[in-house]
Design a protein around this motif. Structure first.
Motif, mmCIF file in Angstrom:
data_model
loop_
_atom_site.group_PDB
_atom_site.id
_atom_site.type_symbol
_atom_site.label_atom_id
_atom_site.label_comp_id
_atom_site.label_asym_id
_atom_site.label_seq_id
_atom_site.Cartn_x
_atom_site.Cartn_y
_atom_site.Cartn_z
ATOM 1 N N GLU A 41 67.742 75.999 -77.172
ATOM 2 C CA GLU A 41 67.334 74.381 -76.399
ATOM 3 C C GLU A 41 66.476 75.548 -74.255
ATOM 4 O O GLU A 41 65.804 74.540 -74.253
ATOM 5 N N ALA B 101 63.395 75.572 -75.278
ATOM 6 C CA ALA B 101 62.164 74.327 -75.251
ATOM 7 C C ALA B 101 62.078 74.053 -73.372
ATOM 8 O O ALA B 101 61.282 73.754 -72.931
ATOM 9 N N ARG C 189 58.935 69.630 -75.737
ATOM 10 C CA ARG C 189 58.901 68.256 -76.899
ATOM 11 C C ARG C 189 58.260 68.265 -77.864
ATOM 12 O O ARG C 189 59.186 67.671 -78.478
ATOM 13 N N ARG D 74 61.396 70.124 -80.002
ATOM 14 C CA ARG D 74 62.216 69.592 -79.946
ATOM 15 C C ARG D 74 62.471 68.537 -80.830
ATOM 16 O O ARG D 74 64.156 68.350 -81.401
ATOM 17 N N ARG E 287 63.225 70.713 -83.799
ATOM 18 C CA ARG E 287 64.363 71.033 -84.911
ATOM 19 C C ARG E 287 65.038 69.404 -85.097
ATOM 20 O O ARG E 287 66.304 69.673 -85.146
ATOM 21 N N GLU E 288 65.228 68.717 -84.642
ATOM 22 C CA GLU E 288 65.822 67.624 -85.567
ATOM 23 C C GLU E 288 65.507 67.406 -86.339
ATOM 24 O O GLU E 288 64.627 67.921 -87.797
#
Length: 102
Positions: free
Chosen positions: A14, A17, A26, A29, A32-33
């Protein structure tokens, strides 16, 4: 790997990022979802494979660590080494930037 190690890796990614330009942060992120798993796994494997062909034009060895970072989200035994490598790189980067300023 313990749950705290996974949380440390998440915090480290994080921070990375947050330091990237808007679109790249973005993208990281999104990758990584949990819903991105079916894109992340093949992308990680392909990045590592093509990174090993880094001596060829266009491809580069930089692709291997990026692929490992993507795979570490889904492969538990890669999390701790990835986290430690990211910490080491961050320390080297900070030291280099300090030398550049001083």
């Amino acid at each position: 790997m313990s749950q705290s190690d996974a949380q440390e890796l998440d915090r480290q990614l994080e921070r990375i990022a947050a330091g990237l330009p808007g679109w790249a942060g973005r993208l990281l992120r999104w990758l990584r979802e949990p819903s991105s798993r079916w894109f992340r796994l093949p992308a990680g494997v392909l990045l590592i494979f093509f990174g090993l062909l880094g001596f060829l034009p266009v491809l580069g060895f930089w692709m291997v660590p990026l692929g490992l970072i993507l795979l570490s989200q889904d492969v538990p035994f890669l999390r701790r080494p990835t986290y430690r490598a990211l910490l080491w790189l961050e320390e080297k980067w900070d030291r280099w930037k300090g030398r550049e300023r001083g």
